[in-house]
Design a protein around this motif. Structure first.
Motif, PDB file in Angstrom:
ATOM      1  N   ALA A   1      -2.632  -2.250  -2.922  1.00  0.00           N
ATOM      2  CA  ALA A   1      -2.481  -2.965  -1.644  1.00  0.00           C
ATOM      3  C   ALA A   1      -1.193  -2.560  -0.933  1.00  0.00           C
ATOM      4  CB  ALA A   1      -2.521  -4.472  -1.877  1.00  0.00           C
ATOM      5  N   LEU A   2      -0.920  -1.266  -0.910  1.00  0.00           N
ATOM      6  CA  LEU A   2       0.323  -0.752  -0.333  1.00  0.00           C
ATOM      7  C   LEU A   2       0.111   0.064   0.928  1.00  0.00           C
ATOM      8  CD1 LEU A   2       3.409   0.032  -0.487  1.00  0.00           C
ATOM      9  CD2 LEU A   2       2.662   2.001  -1.852  1.00  0.00           C
ATOM     10  N   LEU A   3      -0.886   0.931   0.942  1.00  0.00           N
ATOM     11  CA  LEU A   3      -0.951   2.009   1.921  1.00  0.00           C
ATOM     12  C   LEU A   3      -0.999   1.520   3.354  1.00  0.00           C
ATOM     13  CD1 LEU A   3      -3.439   4.443   0.134  1.00  0.00           C
ATOM     14  CD2 LEU A   3      -0.940   4.548   0.186  1.00  0.00           C
ATOM     15  N   ASP A   4      -1.648   0.402   3.625  1.00  0.00           N
ATOM     16  CA  ASP A   4      -1.788  -0.067   5.011  1.00  0.00           C
ATOM     17  C   ASP A   4      -0.445  -0.419   5.642  1.00  0.00           C
ATOM     18  OD1 ASP A   4      -1.880  -3.482   4.880  1.00  0.00           O
ATOM     19  OD2 ASP A   4      -2.173  -2.350   3.034  1.00  0.00           O
ATOM     20  N   MET A   5       0.587  -0.640   4.833  1.00  0.00           N
ATOM     21  CA  MET A   5       1.904  -0.999   5.349  1.00  0.00           C
ATOM     22  C   MET A   5       2.781   0.227   5.618  1.00  0.00           C
ATOM     23  SD  MET A   5       2.741  -4.415   3.129  1.00  0.00           S
ATOM     24  CE  MET A   5       2.439  -3.661   1.519  1.00  0.00           C
ATOM     25  N   LEU A   6       2.221   1.426   5.459  1.00  0.00           N
ATOM     26  CA  LEU A   6       2.984   2.654   5.650  1.00  0.00           C
ATOM     27  C   LEU A   6       2.612   3.329   6.966  1.00  0.00           C
ATOM     28  CD1 LEU A   6       2.760   4.205   2.059  1.00  0.00           C
ATOM     29  CD2 LEU A   6       4.459   2.597   2.964  1.00  0.00           C
ATOM     30  N   THR A   7       3.489   4.205   7.422  1.00  0.00           N
ATOM     31  CA  THR A   7       3.223   5.042   8.588  1.00  0.00           C
ATOM     32  C   THR A   7       2.680   6.394   8.136  1.00  0.00           C
ATOM     33  OG1 THR A   7       5.399   6.088   8.610  1.00  0.00           O
ATOM     34  CG2 THR A   7       5.207   3.957   9.721  1.00  0.00           C
ATOM     35  N   THR A   8       2.218   7.178   9.103  1.00  0.00           N
ATOM     36  CA  THR A   8       1.746   8.530   8.774  1.00  0.00           C
ATOM     37  C   THR A   8       2.840   9.339   8.098  1.00  0.00           C
ATOM     38  OG1 THR A   8       0.162   8.537  10.606  1.00  0.00           O
ATOM     39  CG2 THR A   8       0.836  10.671   9.730  1.00  0.00           C
ATOM     40  N   GLU A   9       4.035   9.299   8.652  1.00  0.00           N
ATOM     41  CA  GLU A   9       5.144  10.058   8.079  1.00  0.00           C
ATOM     42  C   GLU A   9       5.463   9.595   6.667  1.00  0.00           C
ATOM     43  OE1 GLU A   9       9.830   9.909   8.891  1.00  0.00           O
ATOM     44  OE2 GLU A   9       8.725  10.805  10.558  1.00  0.00           O
ATOM     45  N   GLU A  10       5.423   8.284   6.430  1.00  0.00           N
ATOM     46  CA  GLU A  10       5.727   7.757   5.099  1.00  0.00           C
ATOM     47  C   GLU A  10       4.662   8.145   4.090  1.00  0.00           C
ATOM     48  OE1 GLU A  10       8.244   3.936   6.820  1.00  0.00           O
ATOM     49  OE2 GLU A  10       6.142   3.699   6.239  1.00  0.00           O
ATOM     50  N   VAL A  11       3.405   8.110   4.508  1.00  0.00           N
ATOM     51  CA  VAL A  11       2.329   8.566   3.615  1.00  0.00           C
ATOM     52  C   VAL A  11       2.547  10.024   3.241  1.00  0.00           C
ATOM     53  CG1 VAL A  11      -0.119   9.205   3.587  1.00  0.00           C
ATOM     54  CG2 VAL A  11       0.558   6.888   4.229  1.00  0.00           C
ATOM     55  N   GLU A  12       2.903  10.839   4.213  1.00  0.00           N
ATOM     56  CA  GLU A  12       3.125  12.263   3.927  1.00  0.00           C
ATOM     57  C   GLU A  12       4.258  12.433   2.908  1.00  0.00           C
ATOM     58  OE1 GLU A  12       1.462  14.952   4.965  1.00  0.00           O
ATOM     59  OE2 GLU A  12       0.059  13.883   6.266  1.00  0.00           O
ATOM     60  N   ARG A  13       5.318  11.659   3.040  1.00  0.00           N
ATOM     61  CA  ARG A  13       6.438  11.784   2.097  1.00  0.00           C
ATOM     62  C   ARG A  13       6.028  11.316   0.699  1.00  0.00           C
ATOM     63  NH1 ARG A  13       9.924   9.587   6.328  1.00  0.00           N
ATOM     64  NH2 ARG A  13      10.102   7.630   5.156  1.00  0.00           N
ATOM     65  N   VAL A  14       5.306  10.206   0.623  1.00  0.00           N
ATOM     66  CA  VAL A  14       4.861   9.713  -0.683  1.00  0.00           C
ATOM     67  C   VAL A  14       3.929  10.722  -1.346  1.00  0.00           C
ATOM     68  CG1 VAL A  14       3.456   7.944  -1.814  1.00  0.00           C
ATOM     69  CG2 VAL A  14       5.193   7.266  -0.149  1.00  0.00           C
ATOM     70  N   VAL A  15       2.996  11.264  -0.568  1.00  0.00           N
ATOM     71  CA  VAL A  15       2.075  12.256  -1.126  1.00  0.00           C
ATOM     72  C   VAL A  15       2.830  13.498  -1.573  1.00  0.00           C
ATOM     73  CG1 VAL A  15       0.158  13.806  -0.569  1.00  0.00           C
ATOM     74  CG2 VAL A  15       0.051  11.397   0.098  1.00  0.00           C
ATOM     75  N   ASP A  16       3.796  13.948  -0.789  1.00  0.00           N
ATOM     76  CA  ASP A  16       4.613  15.100  -1.196  1.00  0.00           C
ATOM     77  C   ASP A  16       5.287  14.844  -2.542  1.00  0.00           C
ATOM     78  OD1 ASP A  16       4.295  17.137   0.644  1.00  0.00           O
ATOM     79  OD2 ASP A  16       5.822  16.349   2.013  1.00  0.00           O
ATOM     80  N   ALA A  17       5.836  13.644  -2.712  1.00  0.00           N
ATOM     81  CA  ALA A  17       6.524  13.312  -3.963  1.00  0.00           C
ATOM     82  C   ALA A  17       5.552  13.311  -5.132  1.00  0.00           C
ATOM     83  CB  ALA A  17       7.219  11.954  -3.836  1.00  0.00           C
ATOM     84  N   CYS A  18       4.365  12.711  -4.933  1.00  0.00           N
ATOM     85  CA  CYS A  18       3.382  12.652  -6.018  1.00  0.00           C
ATOM     86  C   CYS A  18       2.873  14.042  -6.395  1.00  0.00           C
ATOM     87  CB  CYS A  18       2.209  11.751  -5.610  1.00  0.00           C
ATOM     88  SG  CYS A  18       2.631  10.008  -5.381  1.00  0.00           S
TER      89      CYS A  18
END
Length: 274
Positions: free
Chosen positions: A123-140
């Motif tokens: 229940a996390l992703l909806d609270m993120l922005t496009t840029e934040e999703v990209e950074r999280v995905v890059d880290a993973c």
């Protein structure tokens, strides 16, 4: 009228925990389990841990010694999460230990997650922005471990019985979820699609599952609390809904109290790299 105003956030997380647990895709856990090998204990990084519902649910489904690293902005929620993990054991009875880290999870790097066997969130992703999703995905992706994101909202809701105002409130709520907060344009119901696309662009296989809440008479308390927050956010987004929403709320809450209301709140689970 929002969830946070009607119920303290930590209490809301506790109220929804059984519904989240029932909804999550067990087969995605089955798919990732063979990947969790190597040095013991395995390390799991849980992003946006809240009160720890994901770690409590998943730790008991994974074998062997585990060390969970829980991330959140709220130190009080992290303290509750760590306390809630006391006494939790792995599927085979092995020890589960916990560490907490307070801060901005969207600033994590591959190096921060490099020791992990798995990255999780719920229940996390909806609270993120496009840029934040990209950074999280890059880290993973940079860390090279599978990622399991659970119960991400899609914006679709179905009531039984239906009401003529359902669609308008749903649309307004979804617009509210996509609002701009402190300069951040939230993804809301578009988040799981954006996250899957981000992993795919980086060459990582993604599996998705529908994981809805199915709220009936046995979950009337959760249905009513969820409905108040859902409707309140919609009215905040579109004030012209406030007048018709009064009678709409009376009907819906009366149905919930009488056990006549069923609600399907759609979510999706996503496993990347498993």
């Amino acid at each position: 009228m929002t969830v946070e105003e009607t119920l303290p956030f930590a209490d809301w997380l506790r109220l929804r925990e059984p519904a989240d647990a029932s909804a999550r895709a067990e087969d995605l856990v089955d798919a990732v389990r063979p990947r969790l090998t190597g040095a013991a204990p395995i390390i799991v990084h849980d992003l946006g841990s809240g009160t720890g519902s994901m770690s409590r649910w998943l730790a008991t489904r994974l074998p062997g010694p585990q060390h969970w690293v829980l991330y959140d902005r709220d130190p009080d929620l992290l303290a509750r999460a760590a306390e809630g993990m006391a006494g939790v054991a792995a599927a085979d009875g092995a020890q589960v230990t916990v560490d907490t880290r307070c801060g901005d999870l969207t600033r994590l790097t591959a190096a921060d997650l490099a020791d992990g066997a798995l990255v999780t969130a719920s229940a996390l992703l909806d609270m993120l922005t496009t840029e934040e999703v990209e950074r999280v995905v890059d880290a993973c992706v940079g860390a090279g471990c599978p990622t399991l994101f659970a119960v991400s909202v899609t914006g679709r809701v179905r009531f039984t019985p239906a009401d003529p105002l359902d669609a308008a409130v749903q649309d307004a709520f979804n617009d509210h979820q996509r609002r701009t907060v402190d300069g951040r344009r939230l993804l809301g119901p578009d988040a799981v699609t954006a996250t899957a696309a981000a992993f795919t662009r980086r060459g990582v296989d993604v599996r998705e599952r529908l994981t809805p809440w199915r709220l009936g008479p046995e979950q009337a308390g959760l249905a009513a609390e969820w409905f108040r927050g859902w409707l309140g956010a919609a009215c905040e987004q579109r004030p012209e809904l406030a007048d018709p929403a009064r009678s709409y709320a009376e009907r819906r809450l009366a149905d919930a109290a009488a056990g006549r209301l069923a609600v399907l709140v759609e979510h999706r689970d996503l496993l990347a790299g498993g």
